[in-house]
Design a protein around this motif. Structure first.
Motif, PDB file in Angstrom:
ATOM      1  N   UNK A  33       0.823  -1.097   0.061  1.00  0.00           N
ATOM      2  CA  UNK A  33       0.009   0.066  -0.003  1.00  0.00           C
ATOM      3  C   UNK A  33       0.902   1.084  -0.012  1.00  0.00           C
ATOM      4  N   UNK A  34       0.688   2.260  -0.657  1.00  0.00           N
ATOM      5  CA  UNK A  34       1.427   3.509  -0.782  1.00  0.00           C
ATOM      6  C   UNK A  34       2.690   3.547  -1.876  1.00  0.00           C
ATOM      7  N   UNK A  35       2.881   2.094  -2.433  1.00  0.00           N
ATOM      8  CA  UNK A  35       3.900   1.881  -3.175  1.00  0.00           C
ATOM      9  C   UNK A  35       3.507   2.372  -4.766  1.00  0.00           C
ATOM     10  N   UNK A  36       4.550   2.217  -5.560  1.00  0.00           N
ATOM     11  CA  UNK A  36       4.346   2.564  -6.900  1.00  0.00           C
ATOM     12  C   UNK A  36       3.547   1.648  -7.799  1.00  0.00           C
ATOM     13  N   UNK A  37       3.175   0.310  -7.440  1.00  0.00           N
ATOM     14  CA  UNK A  37       2.553  -0.500  -7.993  1.00  0.00           C
ATOM     15  C   UNK A  37       1.006  -0.232  -8.264  1.00  0.00           C
ATOM     16  N   UNK A  38       0.812  -0.216  -9.425  1.00  0.00           N
ATOM     17  CA  UNK A  38      -0.561   0.204  -9.929  1.00  0.00           C
ATOM     18  C   UNK A  38      -1.596  -0.409  -9.089  1.00  0.00           C
ATOM     19  N   UNK A  39      -2.963   0.023  -8.857  1.00  0.00           N
ATOM     20  CA  UNK A  39      -3.869  -0.794  -8.209  1.00  0.00           C
ATOM     21  C   UNK A  39      -4.330  -1.823  -9.270  1.00  0.00           C
ATOM     22  N   UNK A  40      -4.447  -1.691 -10.300  1.00  0.00           N
ATOM     23  CA  UNK A  40      -4.955  -2.755 -11.266  1.00  0.00           C
ATOM     24  C   UNK A  40      -4.132  -3.856 -11.150  1.00  0.00           C
ATOM     25  N   UNK A  41      -2.939  -3.802 -10.758  1.00  0.00           N
ATOM     26  CA  UNK A  41      -1.886  -4.974 -10.522  1.00  0.00           C
ATOM     27  C   UNK A  41      -2.197  -5.659  -9.016  1.00  0.00           C
ATOM     28  N   UNK A  42      -2.637  -4.809  -8.073  1.00  0.00           N
ATOM     29  CA  UNK A  42      -3.039  -5.286  -6.953  1.00  0.00           C
ATOM     30  C   UNK A  42      -4.250  -5.961  -6.681  1.00  0.00           C
ATOM     31  N   UNK A  43      -5.065  -5.615  -7.438  1.00  0.00           N
ATOM     32  CA  UNK A  43      -6.348  -6.015  -7.223  1.00  0.00           C
ATOM     33  C   UNK A  43      -6.467  -7.389  -7.509  1.00  0.00           C
ATOM     34  N   UNK A  44      -5.869  -8.094  -8.852  1.00  0.00           N
ATOM     35  CA  UNK A  44      -6.054  -9.899  -8.790  1.00  0.00           C
ATOM     36  C   UNK A  44      -5.297 -10.360  -7.773  1.00  0.00           C
ATOM     37  N   UNK A  45      -4.299  -9.761  -7.051  1.00  0.00           N
ATOM     38  CA  UNK A  45      -3.607 -10.592  -5.891  1.00  0.00           C
ATOM     39  C   UNK A  45      -4.509 -10.535  -4.698  1.00  0.00           C
ATOM     40  N   UNK A  46      -5.194  -9.384  -4.504  1.00  0.00           N
ATOM     41  CA  UNK A  46      -6.057  -9.244  -3.240  1.00  0.00           C
ATOM     42  C   UNK A  46      -7.207 -10.089  -3.361  1.00  0.00           C
ATOM     43  N   UNK A  47      -7.695 -10.129  -4.590  1.00  0.00           N
ATOM     44  CA  UNK A  47      -8.753 -11.255  -5.044  1.00  0.00           C
ATOM     45  C   UNK A  47      -8.497 -12.838  -4.630  1.00  0.00           C
TER      46      UNK A  47
END
Length: 461
Positions: A436-450
């Motif tokens: 959270x707060x990193x440079x990784x776009x949220x579009x790449x984090x959402x599949x991991x969170x799912x």
């Protein structure tokens, strides 16, 4: 005796009649007489007396000729002395210039050597990243001053191009996008000027082509569509010119590979599947040629890029569930990485090896080979864990580590290895908040969170 007695001027005659008689007696007796024939000087004097104006003019001309002759001789002597002094001064100045040039080149070479060694030797030391970047910034500032002193100096321009090229990538890696773009803008202006001052210079032409590829691949916000089209046309033309003139240069093969990657990136954005596959295959072919053309000391790096292009094709087929093709390309990538000495020291090589292992593991899962998949995923998890330990500030490594943990957790869960799957899930869950707060776009984090939530639900059941 008669002429002497009848001289025009009385002073030139016999003073008395007795003197004339004496001279006549001497003549008659065969003795020596006082009268003499008129000399040339006498005749000249007499002529001057008769023609005074002409004589005066000739005398002035003669005087002028004498003055010019004497003056010319004196001037020639003076000029010769001045010339000799000038030659001596020029010789001293030349020696001073040579000493200055030697000092200039030595200081520039020393600067490049120090900064270059720092980049090469400290690149893989996390604590030294900021130091190397700051050294490059200071180096660029000094090189700008050197180039300002000698705008046409080839070495100064080459050194600054090299430093700015490195600095643009380094600033981007550190997350300072604005600085990276500013450096890239400066590099573009420098290359435009350098290509005018040193036309058809190989280093500047390849740097220009590389810059255009970067401009097309990563467009600056605010760049108009017309400007992007211009960049793309210039990029294609620059590469075509280099390939025509230097078909057997490794640097040109590398640019062809980067150009194909750029084409693949544009195809990915436009969702043009056929163009994406074609560009990816071109990139791999260019990488193969690069390995063939590279000198011995660069073969390892070229093999690394070959592995990376094969890995891209592996993921292309993996995302389309063509498991056999994916396994084939990941196998090629793995072979390219095998026994590569860079794996022990190079940060980029370690990352590519981890990505290849993760993709190969996923391909084995899709092909129904759980044991092979488990071995590859174990390798991927270990490699990503090491990268996160060495470079904790890089969110990309942490995200890929989480993905490899969740992929292995799913495989273990499907194989009834409940305990191992739970350990992997908990470790991934602990790491996820740090993104959270990193440079990784949220579009790449959402599949991991799912995926995290999906596994959590299954474990709770």
């Amino acid at each position: 005796i008669c002429l002497h007695a009848m001289a025009f001027k009385p002073s030139q005659r016999y003073p008395t009649a007795g003197s004339l008689a004496d001279d006549l007696d001497c003549y008659l007796n065969g003795g020596s007489i006082r009268a003499r024939p008129v000399s040339a000087w006498g005749r000249l004097q007499r002529w001057c007396d008769r023609h005074r104006w002409i004589a005066s003019l000739l005398a002035m001309i003669a005087l002028l000729v004498v003055c010019l002759t004497v003056g010319g001789w004196i001037a020639a002597a003076s000029i010769r002395t001045a010339y000799e002094k000038t030659l001596k001064s020029n010789e001293q100045l030349g020696q001073a210039v040579q000493a200055s040039n030697a000092s200039f080149e030595l200081s520039q070479e020393t600067l490049q050597t120090i900064v270059g060694r720092a980049r090469d030797e400290l690149y893989n030391v996390p604590q030294a990243t900021q130091l190397v970047v700051q050294m490059s910034r200071d180096s660029a500032a000094l090189q700008r001053r050197l180039l300002a002193l000698r705008p046409d100096d080839l070495g100064s321009a080459q050194a600054l191009v090299d430093t700015l090229d490195y600095l643009a990538d380094a600033e981007w890696t550190l997350g300072d996008i604005d600085k990276s773009r500013a450096v890239t803008d400066e590099l573009e202006a420098l290359l435009v000027d350098a290509r005018k001052r040193h036309p058809n210079h190989f280093d500047f032409e390849t740097a220009w082509c590389s810059l255009l590829i970067e401009r097309v691949t990563f467009p600056t916000p605010g760049t108009t569509e017309e400007r992007q089209i211009t960049y793309a046309e210039q990029m294609d033309q620059a590469l075509a010119d280099l390939q025509a003139r230097f078909p057997d240069r490794a640097a040109v093969a590398k640019l062809a590979m980067e150009h194909a990657k750029c084409e693949a990136s544009l195809a990915r954005k436009s969702k043009d599947d056929a163009r994406l596959l074609s560009a990816s295959l071109k990139a791999f072919e260019a990488a193969e040629k690069l390995v063939e053309l590279s000198p011995a000391e660069e073969k390892e790096r070229s093999a690394l890029w070959q592995a990376q292009t094969a890995q891209v094709l592996g993921y292309y087929y993996l995302n389309r569930e063509r498991w056999v093709d994916a396994e084939s390309w990941f196998a090629r990538a793995t072979r390219s990485m095998e026994a590569n000495p860079l794996l022990a020291t190079d940060r980029e090589a370690k990352y590519f090896a981890a990505i290849i292992a993760l993709g190969y593991g996923k391909a084995h899962i899709g092909a129904g080979k759980p044991s092979s998949a488990s071995a590859m995923l174990d390798l991927a998890v270990d490699r990503f864990a090491k990268l996160v330990t060495d470079f904790p500030e890089d969110a990309k490594y942490r995200m890929d580590w989480i993905e490899s943990l969740l992929t292995r957790a799913e495989l273990r869960w499907s194989q009834k290895e409940t305990e191992g799957a739970t350990v992997d899930w908990h470790l991934a869950n602990e790491q996820f908040p740090q993104l959270s707060g990193s440079s990784v776009p949220s579009t790449q984090l959402e599949p991991l969170q799912s995926l995290l939530e999906s596994l959590r639900a299954r474990m709770q059941e």
